[in-house]
Design an enzyme around this catalytic site. Structure first.
Site, PDB file in Angstrom:
ATOM      1  N   TYR A 174     -12.224  -2.807  -3.228  1.00 32.58           N
ATOM      2  CA  TYR A 174     -12.735  -2.976  -1.861  1.00 32.58           C
ATOM      3  C   TYR A 174     -14.266  -2.948  -1.805  1.00 32.58           C
ATOM      4  O   TYR A 174     -14.836  -2.574  -0.787  1.00 32.58           O
ATOM      5  CB  TYR A 174     -12.162  -1.871  -0.964  1.00 32.58           C
ATOM      6  CG  TYR A 174     -10.757  -2.154  -0.456  1.00 32.58           C
ATOM      7  CD1 TYR A 174     -10.444  -3.363   0.191  1.00 32.58           C
ATOM      8  CD2 TYR A 174      -9.741  -1.206  -0.583  1.00 32.58           C
ATOM      9  CE1 TYR A 174      -9.159  -3.611   0.675  1.00 32.58           C
ATOM     10  CE2 TYR A 174      -8.452  -1.463  -0.093  1.00 32.58           C
ATOM     11  CZ  TYR A 174      -8.174  -2.666   0.531  1.00 32.58           C
ATOM     12  OH  TYR A 174      -6.910  -2.916   1.019  1.00 32.58           O
TER      13      TYR A 174
ATOM     14  N   ASN B  76      -1.653  -0.351   7.546  1.00 32.06           N
ATOM     15  CA  ASN B  76      -1.087  -1.700   7.725  1.00 32.06           C
ATOM     16  C   ASN B  76      -0.254  -2.217   6.549  1.00 32.06           C
ATOM     17  O   ASN B  76       0.007  -3.412   6.433  1.00 32.06           O
ATOM     18  CB  ASN B  76      -2.180  -2.687   8.156  1.00 32.06           C
ATOM     19  CG  ASN B  76      -3.268  -2.850   7.123  1.00 32.06           C
ATOM     20  OD1 ASN B  76      -3.196  -2.254   6.049  1.00 32.06           O
ATOM     21  ND2 ASN B  76      -4.262  -3.663   7.434  1.00 32.06           N
TER      22      ASN B  76
ATOM     23  N   LYS C 179       0.837  -1.198   0.000  1.00 33.08           N
ATOM     24  CA  LYS C 179       0.000   0.000   0.000  1.00 33.08           C
ATOM     25  C   LYS C 179       0.880   1.260   0.000  1.00 33.08           C
ATOM     26  O   LYS C 179       2.101   1.172   0.243  1.00 33.08           O
ATOM     27  CB  LYS C 179      -0.915  -0.051   1.232  1.00 33.08           C
ATOM     28  CG  LYS C 179      -1.946  -1.197   1.163  1.00 33.08           C
ATOM     29  CD  LYS C 179      -2.730  -1.301   2.461  1.00 33.08           C
ATOM     30  CE  LYS C 179      -3.824  -2.354   2.390  1.00 33.08           C
ATOM     31  NZ  LYS C 179      -4.561  -2.468   3.680  1.00 33.08           N
TER      32      LYS C 179
ATOM     33  N   HIS D 188      -1.578  -5.602   1.365  1.00 35.68           N
ATOM     34  CA  HIS D 188      -2.844  -6.289   1.087  1.00 35.68           C
ATOM     35  C   HIS D 188      -2.544  -7.695   0.590  1.00 35.68           C
ATOM     36  O   HIS D 188      -1.569  -7.908  -0.134  1.00 35.68           O
ATOM     37  CB  HIS D 188      -3.637  -5.543   0.005  1.00 35.68           C
ATOM     38  CG  HIS D 188      -4.784  -6.354  -0.538  1.00 35.68           C
ATOM     39  ND1 HIS D 188      -6.015  -6.408   0.079  1.00 35.68           N
ATOM     40  CD2 HIS D 188      -4.860  -7.202  -1.600  1.00 35.68           C
ATOM     41  CE1 HIS D 188      -6.812  -7.236  -0.591  1.00 35.68           C
ATOM     42  NE2 HIS D 188      -6.135  -7.721  -1.619  1.00 35.68           N
TER      43      HIS D 188
END
Ligand code: UDP
Ligand code: MG
Length: 160
Positions: free
Chosen positions: A60, A123, A20, A126
């Site tokens: 998403y 985070n 990301k 993915h």
């Protein structure tokens, strides 16, 4: 299943892995690629991309309606994404295990998120959550031409 055909099929499972924008900007692309390489997975596709909002919303779409959806989309739009496809035995499940839990505070040390991230909204990576979503995500992010076909002689050292 023990036939040659089944062994070949099981070792060609594919997963979509992406670094990301925060991971790219923090210089973690190489580290993440290295972990998949060293584990023995085969790199099928790799590119640095800045997708449209529409592309990310489709990626998403299962999360549309969640309270964090708008901030997730602006996070994903905040810089380029390193998109890749890795292939190998149990690539989807093992890929998820290598990434760690969605919330990095709950990720085991030794996982990518457990080693390099703190919060869910940053985070850094993915990974597809099932073979079905992997196939969907791979065709959403890559054209058939971008999925490279090559023989990797190391396969006989990685698989029995
Ligand atoms: N996310 C978030 N807040 C949440 C849950 C998820 O910001 O409460 C973000 C986070 O970046 C996560 C992504 O939305 O990686 C997709 O969520 P999902 O539940 O699919 O987690 P993943 O499959 O990435 O582990
Ligand atoms: Mg997910």
């Amino acid at each position: 299943c023990h036939s040659d055909e089944c062994r070949k099929m099981s070792t060609t499972e594919r997963t979509f892995i992406a670094v990301k924008p925060d991971g790219v900007q923090r210089g973690l692309v190489g580290e993440i690629i290295a972990r998949f390489e060293k584990r023995g997975y085969k790199l099928i596709a790799l590119k640095l991309v800045s997708p449209t909002k529409d592309h990310l919303e489709t990626h998403y779409e299962d999360l549309k309606g969640k309270p964090f959806f708008p901030s997730l989309i602006s996070y994903m739009l905040s810089g380029p994404i390193a998109a890749m496809v890795w292939e190998g035995l149990d690539a989807v499940k093992t890929g998820r295990a290598m990434l760690g839990a969605t919330n990095p505070l709950a990720s085991a040390i030794g996982t990518i998120r457990g080693d390099y991230a703190i919060q869910t909204g940053r985070n850094i990576c993915h990974g597809s959550d099932s073979v079905e979503s992997a196939n969907k995500e791979i065709s959403h992010w890559f054209t058939e031409n971008e999925l490279n076909k090559y023989n990797n002689p190391l396969q006989s050292l990685i698989y029995e």
